[in-house]
Write a protein that holds these residues in place. Structure first.
Motif, PDB file in Angstrom:
ATOM      1  N   HIS A   1      27.943  20.649 -11.246  1.00 29.22           N
ATOM      2  CA  HIS A   1      27.556  19.351 -10.893  1.00 29.22           C
ATOM      3  C   HIS A   1      26.404  19.055  -9.606  1.00 29.22           C
ATOM      4  O   HIS A   1      25.913  18.096  -9.679  1.00 29.22           O
ATOM      5  CB  HIS A   1      28.520  18.624 -10.252  1.00 29.22           C
ATOM      6  CG  HIS A   1      29.692  18.216 -11.422  1.00 29.22           C
ATOM      7  ND1 HIS A   1      30.593  19.100 -11.724  1.00 29.22           N
ATOM      8  CD2 HIS A   1      29.763  17.002 -12.380  1.00 29.22           C
ATOM      9  CE1 HIS A   1      31.056  18.627 -12.758  1.00 29.22           C
ATOM     10  NE2 HIS A   1      30.793  17.555 -13.196  1.00 29.22           N
TER      11      HIS A   1
ATOM     12  N   GLU B   1      32.336  23.028 -16.618  1.00 27.10           N
ATOM     13  CA  GLU B   1      32.538  22.482 -17.574  1.00 27.10           C
ATOM     14  C   GLU B   1      32.090  23.122 -18.952  1.00 27.10           C
ATOM     15  O   GLU B   1      31.014  23.723 -18.993  1.00 27.10           O
ATOM     16  CB  GLU B   1      31.810  20.930 -17.400  1.00 27.10           C
ATOM     17  CG  GLU B   1      32.324  20.226 -16.458  1.00 27.10           C
ATOM     18  CD  GLU B   1      31.478  18.818 -16.214  1.00 27.10           C
ATOM     19  OE1 GLU B   1      32.401  18.131 -15.550  1.00 27.10           O
ATOM     20  OE2 GLU B   1      30.370  19.095 -16.396  1.00 27.10           O
TER      21      GLU B   1
ATOM     22  N   ARG C   1      40.633  21.717 -17.105  1.00 24.74           N
ATOM     23  CA  ARG C   1      40.233  20.391 -16.842  1.00 24.74           C
ATOM     24  C   ARG C   1      40.774  19.717 -18.077  1.00 24.74           C
ATOM     25  O   ARG C   1      39.875  19.470 -19.136  1.00 24.74           O
ATOM     26  CB  ARG C   1      38.695  20.404 -16.822  1.00 24.74           C
ATOM     27  CG  ARG C   1      38.174  20.643 -15.364  1.00 24.74           C
ATOM     28  CD  ARG C   1      36.502  20.605 -15.586  1.00 24.74           C
ATOM     29  NE  ARG C   1      36.234  18.989 -15.699  1.00 24.74           N
ATOM     30  CZ  ARG C   1      35.439  18.554 -14.729  1.00 24.74           C
ATOM     31  NH1 ARG C   1      34.934  18.903 -13.837  1.00 24.74           N
ATOM     32  NH2 ARG C   1      35.204  17.303 -15.079  1.00 24.74           N
TER      33      ARG C   1
ATOM     34  N   LYS D   1      35.798   8.887 -15.335  1.00 24.89           N
ATOM     35  CA  LYS D   1      34.419   9.489 -14.689  1.00 24.89           C
ATOM     36  C   LYS D   1      34.041   8.466 -13.635  1.00 24.89           C
ATOM     37  O   LYS D   1      33.627   7.472 -13.801  1.00 24.89           O
ATOM     38  CB  LYS D   1      33.177   9.377 -15.852  1.00 24.89           C
ATOM     39  CG  LYS D   1      33.504  10.275 -17.040  1.00 24.89           C
ATOM     40  CD  LYS D   1      34.173  11.892 -16.715  1.00 24.89           C
ATOM     41  CE  LYS D   1      33.230  12.442 -15.650  1.00 24.89           C
ATOM     42  NZ  LYS D   1      33.837  13.667 -15.250  1.00 24.89           N
TER      43      LYS D   1
ATOM     44  N   ARG E   1      21.725  21.167 -17.828  1.00 26.42           N
ATOM     45  CA  ARG E   1      21.744  22.198 -16.623  1.00 26.42           C
ATOM     46  C   ARG E   1      21.385  23.586 -17.328  1.00 26.42           C
ATOM     47  O   ARG E   1      21.425  23.891 -18.581  1.00 26.42           O
ATOM     48  CB  ARG E   1      23.256  22.452 -16.275  1.00 26.42           C
ATOM     49  CG  ARG E   1      24.025  21.240 -15.974  1.00 26.42           C
ATOM     50  CD  ARG E   1      25.310  21.221 -15.745  1.00 26.42           C
ATOM     51  NE  ARG E   1      25.635  20.005 -15.009  1.00 26.42           N
ATOM     52  CZ  ARG E   1      27.146  19.666 -15.282  1.00 26.42           C
ATOM     53  NH1 ARG E   1      27.819  19.973 -16.205  1.00 26.42           N
ATOM     54  NH2 ARG E   1      27.644  18.652 -14.657  1.00 26.42           N
TER      55      ARG E   1
ATOM     56  N   ASP F   1      28.848  14.640 -18.754  1.00 26.98           N
ATOM     57  CA  ASP F   1      27.885  15.857 -18.500  1.00 26.98           C
ATOM     58  C   ASP F   1      27.838  16.993 -19.855  1.00 26.98           C
ATOM     59  O   ASP F   1      28.636  17.275 -20.255  1.00 26.98           O
ATOM     60  CB  ASP F   1      28.216  16.506 -16.966  1.00 26.98           C
ATOM     61  CG  ASP F   1      28.282  15.621 -15.965  1.00 26.98           C
ATOM     62  OD1 ASP F   1      27.471  14.515 -16.106  1.00 26.98           O
ATOM     63  OD2 ASP F   1      29.127  15.739 -15.128  1.00 26.98           O
TER      64      ASP F   1
ATOM     65  N   CYS G   1      34.041  17.908 -19.415  1.00 25.06           N
ATOM     66  CA  CYS G   1      33.627  16.922 -18.378  1.00 25.06           C
ATOM     67  C   CYS G   1      34.521  15.814 -18.464  1.00 25.06           C
ATOM     68  O   CYS G   1      34.846  15.150 -17.483  1.00 25.06           O
ATOM     69  CB  CYS G   1      32.212  16.775 -18.438  1.00 25.06           C
ATOM     70  SG  CYS G   1      31.547  15.335 -17.398  1.00 25.06           S
TER      71      CYS G   1
END
Ligand code: PEP
Ligand code: CO
Length: 430
Positions: free
Chosen positions: A330, A372, A85, A92, A343, A402, A46
């Motif tokens: 997200h 992520e 990523r 962020k 999550r 995150d 993230c």
């Protein structure tokens, strides 16, 4: 000269991190995705951290991405385009500009490219020197990624060795081992039959980098004119994307990305209208160049069935050659009873299933996933075949922003996506 300007000047004279030709190769790969001939795995942190930066963490992340890519390629029969990523994901966007604790209000943490996480005035003060630190860490990350992917680590003959101990002992790890053994047998069969497996595709992997183009001072300072084509490329990464909070058609982030030739991503959340999405296509890809624009949808497991179909049919009708990717992370973040931002893997897979279902219905190609994750054995997301429960979250909750999937959960997701891919009609809509 103010400090930020000085840093921008210094950055603009430093070597580019990637070359325009590499960004063009990624665009060609993505063009294949837009035609239903390849699948994208965009994955990584993230927010990358300046602290504890080391080779092991990069290698473990790469290992999980390579494992997931093998699972996806094996089941879909099409190449998996690997985009990290990584090597630049240091900034962020935040929902609120400030954070208040016990009556003290300070600027929010905006990623290590801008400020630091501890809640003190000094840590939260933006420091332009951090842009140079981000550049240097990106350069050294990219150097190692290139060494790993071209120097033997990513050789398909080593597919079994990518299984880390903590993953190998799990059900998904065993399933992966069986698949790796099959690949091994296939390679040995080819060699025994006299077909040389001495192709670069077997020994090396193409691995591309990406991050959110949020801090435009940094992106602009690394934007260079390509000597071959005279076109402008943002040489901070092969691909950059525009976040959900900065995708206003008349905003600075769209304006910057319009001017560069890299492949561009744009997040598309549940409030996006068909007109806005068509506006993004027209603004960011006026020439309708395949591979130029990737729309990364992040709707939420509960909303995707309602929101995505309208967007798919509008883009299809307007004949825009976009790559559609699902970010199932997200739109599915919540605070657990134990107070952790988390999550659930079930929501993540539900959103991906909804993504595939909407594409099947629209006759379009579900082109990839954006997740992520980390290679470490963290406990940040709930669920999985060996489930992480709410009470486990505190054990290894290490993210700066995150919650990320751990290696087992990443592999678990790859197997679920591979089943969806097998069902998915590869033929793109006429
Ligand atoms: C992210 O990708 O880390 C992010 C902040 O996403 P979004 O812009 O979709 O909220
Ligand atoms: Co995030």
């Amino acid at each position: 000269m103010p400090e930020l300007e000085q840093v921008e000047k210094a950055l603009s004279s430093l070597p580019p991190l990637v070359f325009a030709g590499e960004a063009r190769s990624l665009k060609e790969q993505l063009a294949k995705v837009s035609m239903g001939e390849a699948f994208v795995l965009q994955a990584g942190d993230c927010a990358e951290s300046f602290d504890g930066f080391n080779a092991d963490a990069i290698r473990e992340k790469l290992r999980v991405i390579l494992q997931m890519a093998v699972v996806l390629t094996y089941s879909s029969g099409v190449p998996t385009v690997k985009v990290g990523r990584i090597a630049g994901q240091f900034a962020k966007p935040r929902s609120k500009p400030t954070e208040t604790i016990d009556g003290t209000e300070l600027p929010s943490f905006l990623g290590h490219m801008v400020n630091d996480l501890p809640f003190s005035e000094g840590d939260r003060r933006p420091n332009p020197e951090r842009l140079v630190h981000a550049y240097n860490q990106s350069a050294s990350t990219l150097n190692l990624l290139r060494a790993f992917t071209k120097g033997g680590f990513a050789d398909l003959h080593r597919v079994q060795a990518w299984n880390q101990e903590f993953v190998a002992s799990s059900a998904q790890g065993q399933r992966y081992n069986e698949l790796a053994a099959e690949i091994d047998r296939a390679l040995r069969f080819m060699e025994a039959a006299g077909v040389s497996s001495n192709h670069p595709e077997i020994h090396e992997a193409d691995f591309y980098t990406s991050h959110e183009a949020l801090i435009l001072e940094y992106e602009q300072a690394l934007t260079r004119q390509d000597s071959l084509t005279d076109e402008w490329y943002d040489c901070s990464a092969h691909m950059v994307w525009i976040g959900e909070r900065t995708r206003q058609l008349d905003g600075a982030h769209i304006e910057f990305c319009r001017g560069i030739k890299n492949p561009i991503g744009c997040k598309v959340g549940p409030t996006a209208t068909a007109e806005e999405v068509i506006g993004l296509c027209e603004t960011l890809n006026p020439d309708q160049e395949p591979g130029r624009l990737t729309l990364i949808t992040r709707m939420g497991a509960d909303t995707i069935a309602e929101k995505l179909p309208t967007l798919l049919s509008a883009v299809k009708q307007a004949d825009h050659p976009v790559v559609w990717i699902s970010d199932p992370m997200h739109g599915n973040t919540f605070t657990s009873e134990s107070g952790h931002k988390t999550r659930h893997l079930d929501d993540v897979t539900t959103e991906v299933s909804g993504f595939f279902a909407a594409h099947r219905e629209a006759g379009t190609w579900a082109g990839g996933i954006h997740v992520e994750l980390t290679g470490d054995d963290v406990t940040e997301c709930l669920g999985g075949a060996e489930p992480v429960a709410d009470g486990d979250l505190g054990r290894r909750y290490e993210t700066m922003c995150d919650p990320r999937l751990n290696g087992r959960q990443g592999l678990d997701l790859a197997f679920r996506v591979s089943e969806l891919l097998r069902e998915h009609d590869r033929t793109p809509a006429a």
